[in-house]
Design a protein around this motif. Structure first.
Motif: not given
Length: 128
Positions: A66-71, A93-105
């Motif tokens: 889930s998005k919550e689990a990615v967060d 969730l791959l696109s969302y996870a990729e956003e988090k990769v970029k957001e958090h480095d």
């Protein structure tokens, strides 16, 4: 060393075994430090490893359904102080996870269990 190697052992035994075999890098698994740990618990656990000369270089394997689990996974990695997660995000969730990769480095290494894995049976499935 994959943290899962020590799933039957507590933190102290894990550290002792790693020192015995001379391995100093560990991918931390949540059974030694739960995903919902507070800052004090995280600091105390990481200190035990550091004091033993063991570097926590990544966390995981963390399943993300889930998005919550990615967060939660990215916040956990940030709190632990690592720049990589070994994880299994669901395809949607791959696109969302990729956003988090970029957001958090923080990098995300997608884990697979081989041909019997229904989600990512091979590295090619991950690449595709």
């Amino acid at each position: 060393m994959a943290g899962f190697t020590f799933y039957k052992f507590d933190l102290e035994k894990t550290i002792a075994m790693m020192k015995r075999v001379g391995v100093s890098n560990l991918s931390l698994k949540e059974f030694h430090l739960p995903l919902n740990s507070n800052a004090e618990t995280i600091q105390a656990t990481i200190k035990k490893f550091k004091d033993a000369g063991i570097n926590i270089y990544t966390v995981g394997v963390i399943y993300m359904k889930s998005k919550e689990a990615v967060d939660q996974a990215f916040q956990y990695a940030k709190n632990v102080g690592v720049n990589m997660i070994v994880g299994v995000p669901n395809y949607e969730l791959l696109s969302y996870a990729e956003e988090k990769v970029k957001e958090h480095d923080i990098k995300l290494a997608i884990h697979n269990h081989g041909p019997v894995d229904k989600l990512y049976p091979s590295p090619k499935d991950i690449y595709d």
